[in-house]
Design an enzyme around this catalytic site. Structure first.
Site, PDB file in Angstrom:
ATOM      1  N   GLY A 174      56.757  27.557  74.740  1.00 46.83           N
ATOM      2  CA  GLY A 174      56.516  28.259  73.624  1.00 46.83           C
ATOM      3  C   GLY A 174      55.396  29.572  73.883  1.00 46.83           C
ATOM      4  O   GLY A 174      56.098  30.886  73.090  1.00 46.83           O
ATOM      5  N   GLY A 184      58.584  21.044  76.947  1.00 43.95           N
ATOM      6  CA  GLY A 184      58.269  19.758  77.490  1.00 43.95           C
ATOM      7  C   GLY A 184      59.742  19.243  78.192  1.00 43.95           C
ATOM      8  O   GLY A 184      59.557  18.571  79.341  1.00 43.95           O
ATOM      9  N   LYS A 204      46.233  23.683  81.664  1.00 40.78           N
ATOM     10  CA  LYS A 204      45.932  22.680  82.576  1.00 40.78           C
ATOM     11  C   LYS A 204      46.823  22.401  83.784  1.00 40.78           C
ATOM     12  O   LYS A 204      48.128  22.476  83.684  1.00 40.78           O
ATOM     13  CB  LYS A 204      45.975  21.236  81.597  1.00 40.78           C
ATOM     14  N   ARG A 258      64.385  28.243  66.885  1.00 40.91           N
ATOM     15  CA  ARG A 258      65.032  27.089  66.913  1.00 40.91           C
ATOM     16  C   ARG A 258      66.379  27.013  66.283  1.00 40.91           C
ATOM     17  O   ARG A 258      67.192  26.437  66.316  1.00 40.91           O
ATOM     18  CB  ARG A 258      64.264  25.954  66.882  1.00 40.91           C
TER      19      ARG A 258
HETATM   20  P1  AMP Z   1      49.827  25.248  78.225  1.00 39.52           P
HETATM   21  O1  AMP Z   1      50.523  24.621  76.718  1.00 39.52           O
HETATM   22  O2  AMP Z   1      49.478  24.547  78.951  1.00 39.52           O
HETATM   23  O3  AMP Z   1      51.058  26.277  78.502  1.00 39.52           O
HETATM   24  O4  AMP Z   1      48.621  26.139  77.673  1.00 39.52           O
HETATM   25  C1  AMP Z   1      48.659  27.270  77.045  1.00 39.52           C
HETATM   26  C2  AMP Z   1      47.242  27.668  76.526  1.00 39.52           C
HETATM   27  O5  AMP Z   1      46.280  27.732  77.772  1.00 39.52           O
HETATM   28  C3  AMP Z   1      47.164  28.767  75.811  1.00 39.52           C
HETATM   29  O6  AMP Z   1      46.638  28.364  74.237  1.00 39.52           O
HETATM   30  C4  AMP Z   1      46.040  29.621  76.455  1.00 39.52           C
HETATM   31  O7  AMP Z   1      45.088  30.222  75.590  1.00 39.52           O
HETATM   32  C5  AMP Z   1      45.156  28.630  77.461  1.00 39.52           C
HETATM   33  N1  AMP Z   1      44.718  29.421  78.339  1.00 39.52           N
HETATM   34  C6  AMP Z   1      45.404  30.123  79.458  1.00 39.52           C
HETATM   35  N2  AMP Z   1      44.643  30.647  80.214  1.00 39.52           N
HETATM   36  C7  AMP Z   1      43.310  29.947  80.009  1.00 39.52           C
HETATM   37  C8  AMP Z   1      41.973  30.430  80.537  1.00 39.52           C
HETATM   38  N3  AMP Z   1      42.069  31.124  81.703  1.00 39.52           N
HETATM   39  N4  AMP Z   1      41.106  29.734  79.975  1.00 39.52           N
HETATM   40  C9  AMP Z   1      41.128  28.823  78.986  1.00 39.52           C
HETATM   41  N5  AMP Z   1      42.370  28.862  78.234  1.00 39.52           N
HETATM   42  C10 AMP Z   1      43.587  29.421  78.742  1.00 39.52           C
END
Ligand code: AMP
Length: 400
Positions: free
Chosen positions: A356, A379, A200, A38
């Site tokens: 990220g 975001g 999520k 950054r």
């Molecule tokens: P985000 O911040 O929503 O992009 O989510 C990133 C996080 O999602 C990372 O820390 C990953 O470890 C987690 N993640 C991705 N796939 C899975 C999965 N199948 N089960 C649990 N956590 C996950």
């Protein structure tokens, strides 16, 4: 929007809001910047201003000190790294605003650089307090916002200051982000493929719905990561103990319906790498049709899914990727995400990556240089693509 090139900066105090919210490592005096992406991203703007003989006052937030001084969130390590990259001294006052800062800033000469202390040491920053915005505005004759990653927040340094300082403009990074992300909002070149992953559905539902409404026949939404679990569950699959959001099954079905009404494909994993927990050492490959058994967890997409996703990405004229395909922090479940980094990098179409984790995967696979635009704002980029107004951008565009 006012033009950066036309801003009068010669021998003037120019306040530049940047996004230096970087990861740190170590403690106390040994703290250092763990990833300077950054800081590097803002260098073109800072160098251009220095070349034009500006007196530079740089400011950013760092972490979440919640309106109070916190030694471990002082900008010290950032000032050190910035000085190395700019190859000139960077002075760091011990507070954000105040008499000492005013004197230091007023004594700053053309070509010299001051970095203010962490903006979030002041409660007025996040509250968008007018008095705090006035105190910042008094430090400068012109204002530049190069903090795209912070412009979805209506904070004083982002929204309040440009309302008070008549001479203002977006920085070079801000303009590059708006131009690149703008290609996903209007005039999309089809076929368009959106690859989304991460933990999520709830975090990315807004973007999925907005994109689905912009897509047309032949376009595709590719879903991986834990998000895909909920979509697979909505299709009646067995997911064992995997992370799922049961309250979002209805929302997933609406995405399927919207997509099919527009002839847009929603592509889900056909196989999964499963393990006994987030830190499992070994992955077992399970076909989605067979279902994930018992308390086993789906932690990455499988090899047939990698090939299927890569095949769809290869045909795209525009690709947007945000979010990992699995728990990529664990090497046993990083393969799907690294495969996506390669697939997006190989695509001859226009490629844009944000978030990220996806950017970290690109860096780990050495493919960041093969992407047309790597966004610095996770975001903020999602909100922009959703079609939401970014308060920092609106404030820049408003005439005085
Ligand atoms: P985000 O911040 O929503 O992009 O989510 C990133 C996080 O999602 C990372 O820390 C990953 O470890 C987690 N993640 C991705 N796939 C899975 C999965 N199948 N089960 C649990 N956590 C996950």
């Amino acid at each position: 929007m006012p033009a950066f090139d036309q801003l009068d900066v010669d021998n003037r105090r120019v306040l530049v809001r940047v996004d230096f919210n970087v990861p740190l490592r170590g403690h106390g005096d040994a703290r250092e910047v763990a990833d300077d992406t950054r800081i590097r991203a803002a260098l073109p703007t800072l160098r251009a201003l220095l070349d034009r003989d500006a007196r530079l006052i740089v400011c950013s937030h760092l972490g979440r000190p919640k309106g109070r001084y916190a030694e471990d969130l002082s900008m010290g390590p950032v000032a050190g790294r910035l000085a190395e990259l700019l190859e000139r001294p960077v002075r760091l006052p011990d507070e954000v605003v105040g008499d000492g800062v005013t004197k230091l800033v007023n004594d700053t000469r053309a070509g010299e650089v001051v970095l203010l202390e962490n903006l979030r040491f002041e409660p007025g920053e996040e509250a968008n307090d007018l008095d705090f915005a006035r105190a910042l505005a008094k430090l400068c004759d012109a204002y530049v916002n190069d903090a795209f990653g912070a412009s979805h927040r209506a904070h004083a340094s982002v929204v309040g200051v440009p309302q008070l300082v008549r001479d203002h403009a977006p920085g070079l990074l801000m303009s590059a982000e708006l131009q690149a992300l703008g290609r996903l909002v209007e005039g999309i070149e089809h076929p368009f493929v959106a690859v989304v992953g991460g933990a999520k559905v709830s975090d990315k539902l807004g973007v999925l719905v907005a994109l689905t409404e912009r897509l047309s026949a032949g376009d595709a939404i590719v879903i991986g990561g834990a998000m895909a679990n909920t979509f697979l569950l909505a299709r009646g699959r067995e997911l064992g103990g995997s992370l799922v959001e049961r309250d979002l099954l209805g929302a997933c079905k609406r995405v399927f319906d919207k997509a099919s009404a527009r002839d847009v494909r929603v592509i889900l994993p056909v196989d999964l790498r499963c393990g006994s927990g987030l830190d499992a050492r070994e992955a077992t490959i399970v076909a989605v049709g067979d279902g994930v058994a018992g308390d086993s967890l789906a932690l990455d997409i499988g090899p047939r899914s990698e090939a299927s996703f890569a095949g769809v990405i290869a045909t795209a004229k525009t690709v947007f990727w945000n979010g990992p395909m699995g728990v990529f922090e664990n090497p046993a479940f990083a393969q799907g995400t690294l495969a996506m980094a390669n697939a997006v990098a190989e695509c001859p179409g226009y490629t844009l990556v944000g978030g990220g984790d996806s950017v970290a995967a690109l860096n780990a696979s050495g493919r960041a240089g093969d992407i047309d635009h790597v966004s610095t704002g996770g975001g903020a980029s999602l909100e922009f693509i959703e079609g939401r107004e970014l308060p920092g951008v609106t404030a820049l565009a408003a005439a005085h």
